[in-house]
Design an enzyme around this catalytic site. Structure first.
Site, PDB file in Angstrom:
ATOM      1  N   ASP A  12       1.121  -0.983   0.256  1.00 13.56           N
ATOM      2  CA  ASP A  12       0.159  -0.227  -0.137  1.00 13.56           C
ATOM      3  C   ASP A  12       0.550   1.010   0.325  1.00 13.56           C
ATOM      4  O   ASP A  12       2.049   1.382   0.260  1.00 13.56           O
ATOM      5  CB  ASP A  12      -0.887  -0.099   1.154  1.00 13.56           C
ATOM      6  CG  ASP A  12      -2.379   1.116   0.992  1.00 13.56           C
ATOM      7  OD1 ASP A  12      -2.545   2.046   0.105  1.00 13.56           O
ATOM      8  OD2 ASP A  12      -2.539   0.946   2.381  1.00 13.56           O
ATOM      9  N   HIS A  29       2.836   3.521  -8.590  1.00 12.65           N
ATOM     10  CA  HIS A  29       2.796   1.873  -9.268  1.00 12.65           C
ATOM     11  C   HIS A  29       4.219   1.863 -10.058  1.00 12.65           C
ATOM     12  O   HIS A  29       4.399   1.107  -9.619  1.00 12.65           O
ATOM     13  CB  HIS A  29       1.582   2.081 -10.060  1.00 12.65           C
ATOM     14  CG  HIS A  29       0.479   2.556  -9.401  1.00 12.65           C
ATOM     15  ND1 HIS A  29       0.566   2.201  -8.275  1.00 12.65           N
ATOM     16  CD2 HIS A  29      -0.612   3.198  -9.650  1.00 12.65           C
ATOM     17  CE1 HIS A  29      -0.878   1.942  -7.748  1.00 12.65           C
ATOM     18  NE2 HIS A  29      -1.350   3.211  -9.045  1.00 12.65           N
ATOM     19  N   LEU A 122      11.090 -20.344  -5.687  1.00 11.37           N
ATOM     20  CA  LEU A 122      10.095 -19.715  -4.542  1.00 11.37           C
ATOM     21  C   LEU A 122       8.807 -19.291  -5.575  1.00 11.37           C
ATOM     22  O   LEU A 122       8.882 -19.558  -7.293  1.00 11.37           O
ATOM     23  CB  LEU A 122      10.550 -18.473  -4.827  1.00 11.37           C
ATOM     24  CG  LEU A 122      10.130 -17.434  -4.149  1.00 11.37           C
ATOM     25  CD1 LEU A 122       9.318 -17.376  -2.627  1.00 11.37           C
ATOM     26  CD2 LEU A 122      10.293 -16.044  -4.679  1.00 11.37           C
TER      27      LEU A 122
END
Ligand code: FPP
Length: 224
Positions: A12, A29, A122
């Site tokens: 956030d 962003h 991963l």
């Protein structure tokens, strides 16, 4: 020391960072994507097996179309340019949420999942158009349809996160303390870290500090 298998992150603060430093939410962003790259590297270095990133919620469709388009373009470019390298690094990509995007992006997401499906170093779970309440409702519907009994095991098995251990850590950046409809079931016993920094400003040191603090927490899971 607590074992650490799975970190989940609510990324956030991109918009606020973008406005503050570049006078544009979208610039936030873009900078947020750089943080994603840094955190993936650091997750591998810490030998963590699962990283779940909340990139777009079912509620985020309420944003201006221009911002939504920018985000999905960013994602498209990221996957087109980086998926081969992620694959080479033995990283598996899984999308959580329903793929209701442009045909081009849907295809890219499906192909990226397919290409990396056998990888083992991963697993990155990218939550896109994801909402925990609708995930839970879908799981209950599936259990009902199969006439199985409702219990924890059957519910977990019918979530999109089946076969993924619950997160050990949840990090939320951006100085906001809420879960925003993210993994409500799966986070039942996670250690939660609310971080003041905005996501583009979050760095490896901040991440490692959280990991270190987590490892020293006494986790009781209801016992004493
Ligand atoms: C929340 O910040 C962030 C998002 C809704 C998007 C997350 C996207 C990225 C981190 C970059 C792109 C990632 C990929 C995988 C392409 P916000 O915009 O709600 O921030 P605010 O609270 O300051 O408005």
């Amino acid at each position: 020391m607590n074992p650490l298998k799975h970190v989940a992150i609510i990324m956030d603060g991109n918009g606020r960072w973008g406005i503050k430093y570049k006078n544009s939410r979208n610039a936030g962003h873009k900078a947020g994507l750089n943080t994603v790259e840094k955190i993936i590297k650091e997750t591998i270095r810490n030998k963590i097996s699962y990283l779940t990133l909340f990139a777009f919620s079912t509620e985020n469709w309420k944003r201006p179309k221009k911002e939504i388009n920018y985000l999905f373009n960013l994602l498209e470019n990221f996957l087109s340019n980086r998926i081969s390298d992620l694959h080479k690094q033995n990283i598996k990509l899984k999308i959580l949420g329903s793929k209701k995007f442009s045909p081009k992006l849907n295809k890219l997401l499906i192909n990226s999942e397919k290409k990396t499906s056998k990888n083992t170093k991963l697993q990155i779970n990218l939550a896109l158009n994801y909402g925990s309440k609708s995930e839970l409702i879908d799981a209950f519907k599936k259990i009902k349809k199969s006439k199985s009994i409702i219990n924890e095991k059957n519910l977990s098995k019918n979530l999109q996160t089946k076969n993924i251990p619950d997160p050990d850590i949840l990090i939320r950046t951006g100085n906001t303390k809420r879960l925003s409809n993210f993994l409500l079931w799966q986070l039942a016993y996670s250690e939660i870290f609310f971080e003041r920094k905005l996501w583009p400003a979050f760095n490896e040191n901040d991440y490692n500090k959280i990991i270190k603090d987590y490892k020293n927490i006494k986790r009781n899971f209801g016992k004493i």
